[in-house]
Design a protein around this motif. Structure first.
Motif, short mmCIF file in Angstrom:
data_model
loop_
_atom_site.label_atom_id
_atom_site.label_comp_id
_atom_site.label_asym_id
_atom_site.label_seq_id
_atom_site.Cartn_x
_atom_site.Cartn_y
_atom_site.Cartn_z
N THR C 76 40.81 40.62 62.99
CA THR C 76 41.76 40.27 61.93
C THR C 76 41.29 39.01 61.22
OG1 THR C 76 43.60 41.27 63.06
CG2 THR C 76 44.13 39.57 61.47
N LEU C 77 40.86 38.07 62.02
CA LEU C 77 40.43 36.80 61.44
C LEU C 77 39.27 37.03 60.47
CD1 LEU C 77 41.12 33.79 61.72
CD2 LEU C 77 39.13 33.61 63.22
N MET C 78 38.30 37.80 60.94
CA MET C 78 37.14 38.06 60.07
C MET C 78 37.56 38.78 58.79
SD MET C 78 34.02 39.11 62.59
CE MET C 78 34.87 40.37 63.51
N GLY C 79 38.40 39.79 58.99
CA GLY C 79 38.86 40.56 57.84
C GLY C 79 39.55 39.67 56.82
N LEU C 80 40.38 38.78 57.31
CA LEU C 80 41.15 37.94 56.39
C LEU C 80 40.26 36.89 55.72
CD1 LEU C 80 44.45 37.50 58.41
CD2 LEU C 80 43.98 39.03 56.50
N VAL C 81 39.35 36.33 56.50
CA VAL C 81 38.45 35.33 55.91
C VAL C 81 37.64 35.98 54.79
CG1 VAL C 81 36.37 33.96 56.35
CG2 VAL C 81 38.31 33.85 57.93
N TYR C 82 37.14 37.17 55.08
CA TYR C 82 36.36 37.89 54.07
C TYR C 82 37.21 38.19 52.84
CZ TYR C 82 33.31 41.43 52.05
OH TYR C 82 32.52 42.16 51.19
N LEU C 83 38.46 38.57 53.10
CA LEU C 83 39.35 38.90 51.98
C LEU C 83 39.62 37.68 51.11
CD1 LEU C 83 42.25 41.17 51.61
CD2 LEU C 83 42.82 38.79 51.38
N VAL C 84 39.94 36.56 51.77
CA VAL C 84 40.27 35.36 51.01
C VAL C 84 39.06 34.90 50.22
CG1 VAL C 84 40.91 32.94 51.22
CG2 VAL C 84 42.12 34.66 52.55
N ALA C 85 37.89 35.03 50.85
CA ALA C 85 36.69 34.56 50.17
C ALA C 85 36.31 35.46 49.01
CB ALA C 85 35.53 34.49 51.18
N THR C 86 36.69 36.74 49.08
CA THR C 86 36.20 37.70 48.09
C THR C 86 37.30 38.14 47.14
OG1 THR C 86 34.87 38.52 49.91
CG2 THR C 86 34.76 39.74 47.86
N GLY C 87 38.39 38.64 47.68
CA GLY C 87 39.47 39.15 46.83
C GLY C 87 40.06 40.39 47.46
N VAL C 88 41.24 40.79 46.96
CA VAL C 88 41.93 41.91 47.59
C VAL C 88 41.17 43.21 47.39
CG1 VAL C 88 44.26 42.68 48.08
CG2 VAL C 88 43.91 40.77 46.56
N GLY C 89 40.20 43.19 46.50
CA GLY C 89 39.41 44.39 46.26
C GLY C 89 38.65 44.88 47.48
N VAL C 157 49.27 39.33 48.64
CA VAL C 157 49.56 38.69 47.36
C VAL C 157 48.28 38.27 46.65
CG1 VAL C 157 51.83 37.87 48.09
CG2 VAL C 157 49.85 36.36 48.30
N GLY C 158 47.17 38.30 47.36
CA GLY C 158 45.90 38.00 46.70
C GLY C 158 45.53 36.55 46.89
N ARG C 159 46.12 35.70 46.10
CA ARG C 159 45.81 34.28 46.26
C ARG C 159 46.83 33.69 47.24
NH1 ARG C 159 45.79 32.47 40.18
NH2 ARG C 159 47.49 33.96 40.17
N VAL C 160 46.43 33.75 48.50
CA VAL C 160 47.38 33.47 49.55
C VAL C 160 47.86 32.01 49.49
CG1 VAL C 160 45.60 32.91 51.25
CG2 VAL C 160 47.81 33.82 52.01
N TRP C 161 47.05 31.16 48.88
CA TRP C 161 47.46 29.75 48.79
C TRP C 161 48.63 29.55 47.82
CZ3 TRP C 161 42.90 32.06 47.78
CH2 TRP C 161 42.52 32.17 46.45
N PHE C 162 48.94 30.61 47.04
CA PHE C 162 50.13 30.51 46.19
C PHE C 162 51.32 31.25 46.78
CE2 PHE C 162 47.14 29.95 42.42
CZ PHE C 162 47.34 28.58 42.39
#
Lengths: 186, 435, 491
Positions: C76-89, C157-162
């Protein structure tokens, strides 16, 4: 064991019981003897013991109610405040209506009512209180396992060591002990 | 069995006690039933001769009110059996006696079926029963696209067969459960307890489905364009509540001057009060969700059902708007707040009051669901009027008549069979129940 | 008409007898209730059994399991890190299916949580005493499931920091949330649910934490449990308020648990999409959630019972009860499937009709039939006592339930989106490896949290077991052997 004398530093007199029926009947006796500042200690809530102890209905629901009302009003306020000058047309809904934000009111009602309940439990019980004279009485710790205990406190206006002791003995209590935090070393 | 035969005692207070009673209560009820139903039939006659649907709806309203109470009772009997609770045993027996009225209810549905088959406009109540019936748009039912799509389901033969099937299912389970429970009193056969559970388990399924489709056929299809998957659940919730409220009233009289004196106690009322609270919330939940989803999605195919319960064709607020508000506040909010309090659930006058209140507004809920409908012609461009909220003499007569018949059946059953399930394995728990 | 003469049996209708007299005339057939705790155990045995689990030396299997769980969680961690770094695509979302696995997983996990609340709250209100053996575990499951559930919409939501914009907080742009949106209701529902579940779980644990504190040998344990126990001292005056508060929290949690999945169902049902917009969704989702939750409770509790030897505390009675609830809720779900299908036809809306035909016979038919066989058919096996008594089989069916409920959410979410109004914009949705990793990892997240719970907190609410499941706890039960002579009962 020395005879109990009224003295400073005495918290109360404790008696141990072994079964739920025993503590139930003992509590009835203490209640009927008219003591006010006393308590029983059980490893689990004994069914109906509040009747045997003559306790009134709990006041926790009051806190729940206050919490719930606060929650509902909070919900109403935030939705109204955030929508009153923020005209958002979505799905043909009015700017403000009690219908579409109903889930918000509802959830906040429950949220604050739950906090009210937990808080109410702590407030009515005067908890947290991590230090209590009874914790110094080693056998007391067994009440969280399988023992039952009645403690009549010395602050009771009718507290008289000999009569308390006699009452607890008559009620079937064992290991009747004066709980005096300072004197436990003996 | 030294108690046998000696326990029958006559007492002036035993008005509801059946065998010991000297009072002519059952006779009175029967007379009332005949009178009420007779007047209702006269109403049907006048309505049919004038082509006026309203007296026919009076019949349906009275019928559905008592059907809902009996259906709720049936479900409670089954649920009490399945849950194997101790406190509910005494109460369950009262419901079993109440179920004696089911066969009469089934017979009282016949006039509506006869109208469907033999009246000149079978669509007087359910428009789709008559393909020649004129809709507000000026066309016949037969030309209606939605009718054409639904015709395999909404037709006279299927409707008749289904209604017979529903009553077949209800009567089968009601009678089987009654027979088995009374049988246990007589022979004390332990296997009957298990059989009762099996019957109940199967019955919940069968009756649940039958109730759902009955609600669709009898109530939802009055406005046959409209549809809601929730509708069966709504009728279930309303029925359970109604049965519970009626039961509470019944228990009050039985505990006060009938067969349950000294046996039915506040602790039993407390349990029932809690269930009443739960079903009050459940009814509100179901009704609100149905309204809310239709409101939120805002699709005209569905919203019209609520629209006619809000405004006339010209947009003016009509009587149903007030009825709707009454439902929110009087059928949910007030009983809910009232039942929250412990005292309401244990003090007899209070619980009696709230039960009567719930029943009253259950009637209003049935009016809200059954009565409003578009009728033509009207002098507006949409060519429809909304049938407004009215209570007339026929309504009252049918309500009273069918109710008296159900109560008469109940008392007769009580007179013939035991008031207390003496051999139920949990009867002692029920008698000794305390909070 | 003349009343028939009373038959010479017990069925005659008595006049008003006094309660004592009636009690004398009843002859209940003998069908004793089954004990909730087997082996006629004492209070002390229960304490030792449960506290022993978190007081013993950490078993080797625990470390192994914990290591494996952490390994899985890292996906999960890897998946999420990759997602945040790249985008929901990086997820398989693409027109027309813009709600894919993320929503499926969210609803799946949040649904699992519901059995915990149901056991702790609804069964408490229904006075089902058997709940005490499993409620703590189930509540823990609830909280950890909500944690897993929360991950998905948060990152969706995509940009999780928002993500904090979801909350009605003032920000520089004066952007307020849209309270007409079901997704906004979700924010309130899920965060309330998580919070109240924690409160309920924690309050239920206070007395047990007090016991652990009183038994603690080491200083840090005394400090840890002492702090959490809030100075609880088993006073009956406290119990009195505590029981009221517990009942009230149960009363609050019940409408809460209903509302949470109701609001989750609104995510779908408040739209106008065929297959989503149907009024039965709220109770249907709730029933499904409870169903899946009980599946998960069975999946968890059966191995726990074997590992820790809890067979006396969680016995056939409990398994039977859980199986029956699974059967009941599974059948309710089946009822909802049937109603949806029927009304889709009855409503005579061609799009709605197509949506359901397409579900059953279209490109996702495989998912639909997995759902039907797991959710509707497999629990029907619980009608048979033989199957309910076969623990291995019960466990396997519980897995089927979990799988089936995941597929239910998949079917609802994906089929309606993939083939909606306009055939030219139909599509077929497939998850990417990142979707799969992220979801797979949440089982690790759940396991990590659950293993920590097993290690440090009492996994059975033993003060409640003592009060409700042990017959000697009834203060009027003078006849119980353990109440005969108090001194002897100490064993």
């Amino acid at each position: 064991m020395s005879a109990a004398r009224p003295q400073d530093g005495v918290f109360g007199i404790a008696a141990t019981f072994w079964t739920a029926p025993d503590i139930y009947h003992a509590c009835e006796k203490v209640r009927d003897a008219g003591y006010r500042r006393w308590d029983s200690y059980c490893p689990f809530p004994v069914h109906g013991l509040h009747h045997a102890m003559g306790l009134k209905r709990s006041r926790v629901p009051f806190f729940t109610f206050i919490g719930g009302m606060l929650g509902f009003l909070t919900g109403l306020t935030i939705v109204w405040y955030m929508n009153m000058d923020y005209p958002l047309v979505v799905g043909g809904k009015p700017y403000f209506s009690p219908v579409f934000p109903f889930p918000i009111f509802y959830e906040l009602t429950i949220l604050l009512a739950a906090f009210g309940t937990l808080g109410g439990m702590f407030i009515t019980n005067r908890l947290p209180r991590h230090n209590h004279p009874l914790f110094d009485y080693q056998p007391f710790l067994q009440t969280s396992d399988d023992r039952f205990m009645i403690v009549i406190e010395s602050s009771d206006p009718a507290f008289d060591p000999d009569r308390v002791r006699a009452l607890l003995e008559e009620a079937g209590g064992e290991e009747i002990t004066v709980v005096a935090p300072g004197a436990q070393a003996a | 069995m030294s108690t046998t035969g000696t326990s029958t005692r006559s007492s002036p207070a035993a008005g509801l006690a059946g065998a010991g009673s000297r009072r002519p209560l059952p006779g009175l009820l029967l007379a009332l039933a005949v009178a009420g139903i007779g007047i209702g039939l006269v109403g049907l006659g006048t309505g049919l001769s004038a082509g006026d649907a309203r007296p026919v709806i009076s019949w349906l309203l009275g019928f559905s009110f008592w059907t809902s109470i009996l259906l709720g009772s049936l479900f409670f009997v089954m649920i009490f059996n399945l849950f194997d609770a101790g406190w509910s045993v005494l109460v369950r027996r009262q419901l079993e006696h109440l179920l004696a009225g089911f066969k009469w209810i089934a017979i009282l549905f016949l006039p509506l079926l006869l109208i469907a088959w033999f009246y000149r406009d079978p669509g007087i109540l359910w428009k789709w029963l008559n393909p020649e019936h004129i809709l507000p748009n000026g066309y016949t039912v037969a030309t209606d696209a939605l009718y054409q799509a639904k015709e395999p389901y909404l037709n006279k033969t299927a409707f008749t067969l289904r209604s017979l099937l529903y009553f077949g299912v209800f009567l089968f389970f009601a009678n089987a459960l009654r027979r088995n429970s009374f049988g246990l009193d007589e022979d004390g056969d332990r296997s009957r307890v298990q059989r009762q559970k099996v019957l109940s388990g199967a019955g919940v399924f069968a009756c649940g489905l039958a109730l759902t489709f009955a609600a669709i056929d009898w109530f939802m299809s009055i406005e046959f364009h409209w549809f809601s998957t929730m509708y069966g659940v709504w009728f279930f919730a309303a029925s359970m509540r109604a049965a519970l409220a009626f039961l509470l009233i019944l228990l009050f009289f039985q505990a006060d001057r009938g067969v349950l004196q000294g046996l039915h106690r506040p602790s039993h009322n407390y349990q029932l009060g809690c269930i009443a609270l739960a079903f009050t919330v459940f009814w509100a939940y179901i009704s609100f969700s149905q309204y809310f989803l239709i409101y939120q999605a805002n699709i005209p195919e569905e919203t019209f059902w609520y629209n006619i319960r809000h405004m006339n064709a010209d947009g003016t607020t009509n009587s149903w708007w007030w009825v709707g508000l009454t439902l929110i506040f009087c059928n949910f909010l007030l009983p809910f707040l009232f039942l929250l309090f412990y005292k309401t659930k244990v003090r007899i006058p209070l619980i009696l009051f709230v039960a009567a209140w719930i029943l009253t507004f259950h009637v209003v809920d049935l009016y809200f669901n059954i009565l409003p409908s578009k009728s033509a012609p009207a002098d507006n461009v949409l060519n429809y009027k909304v049938r407004q909220f009215t209570i007339n003499f026929w309504d009252v007569a049918v309500f009273v008549g069918i109710g008296a018949l159900v109560l008469w059946a109940y008392l007769t059953s009580l007179r013939e069979k035991g008031a207390i399930p003496r051999r139920d394995p949990r009867i002692r728990e029920a008698l000794e129940h305390h909070e | 008409m003349p009343p028939p003469p009373p038959p010479p049996t017990l069925t005659d209708t008595a006049g008003p007898l006094g309660p004592g007299e009636v009690a004398g005339t009843v002859k209940p057939v003998d069908l004793p209730r089954k004990p909730l705790v087997l082996g006629d155990r004492s209070y002390h045995w229960v304490t030792e059994k449960v506290c022993g689990i978190c007081e013993q030396k950490t078993p080797t299997w625990w470390w192994w399991s914990f290591a494996i769980a952490c390994g899985i969680a890292s996906f999960t961690l890897m998946g999420l890190v990759y997602l945040v770094a790249t985008g929901v695509g990086v997820w398989g979302l693409a027109n027309p299916v813009n709600w894919g696995w993320a929503i499926v997983n969210f609803v799946f996990w949040i649904g699992i949580g519901h059995a915990g609340t149901l056991i702790s709250a609804v069964l408490c209100l229904l006075q089902q005493r058997w709940r005490t053996s499993i409620n703590r575990t189930a509540e823990a499951m609830t909280i950890f499931a909500v944690v897993c559930a929360g991950i998905f919409p948060l990152f969706h939501v995509g940009r999780v920091w928002f993500a904090w914009w979801l909350f009605p907080l003032p920000n520089a742009n004066w952007i307020w949330p849209n309270f007409r949106s079901p997704l906004e209701w979700d924010v309130f529902a899920v965060s309330t649910y998580g919070t109240v579940s924690v409160l309920f779980w924690y309050m239920g644990m206070i007395p047990d934490l007090g016991t652990l504190r009183d038994r603690a040998q080491s200083t840090w344990r005394r400090f840890f449990y002492g702090t959490l126990a809030m100075g609880w001292r088993n006073s009956s005056r406290h119990w009195h308020n505590y029981e009221m508060a517990y009942l009230l929290l149960a009363g609050l949690s019940t409408p809460l648990v209903l509302s949470v999945h109701t609001i989750v169902s609104f995510d779908f049902a408040a739209s106008i999409l065929p297959g989503w917009h149907t009024t039965i969704f709220p109770p249907y989702f709730v029933a499904g959630a409870i169903f899946s939750g009980f599946g998960m409770v069975l999946t968890l509790i059966l191995p726990l019972r074997a590992v820790f030897g809890l067979h006396d505390l969680v016995n056939q009675y409990h398994i039977d009860a859980m199986c029956k609830i699974t059967l009941a809720t599974g059948s309710m779900v089946g009822y909802a499937y049937a109603m949806e299908f029927f009304i889709a036809w009855y409503g005579a809306n061609p799009y709605e009709g197509f949506a359901f035909i397409n579900r059953a016979f279209g490109q996702y038919a495989w998912a639909y039939w997995i759902m039907i066989s797991c959710n509707v058919i497999s629990p029907q096996l619980f009608w048979f006592r033989k199957i309910r008594e076969n623990t291995a089989l019960v466990w396997i069916i519980s897995i089927f339930v979990n799988v089936g409920m995941w597929f239910e959410r998949f079917v609802i979410t994906v089929t309606s989106l993939a083939n909606d109004f306009l055939p030219s914009s139909w599509g077929y949705y497939s998850p990417t490896i990142v979707d799969i990793f992220t979801f797979f990892g949440t089982f690790g997240v759940f396991s990590v949290l659950f293993l920590l719970f097993l290690r440090f907190l009492p996994l059975i609410a033993f003060s409640e077991v003592k009060a409700l499941s042990l017959p000697q706890a009834d203060p009027h039960n003078h006849d119980h052997p353990q109440n005969q002579r108090g001194q002897e009962a100490r064993g």
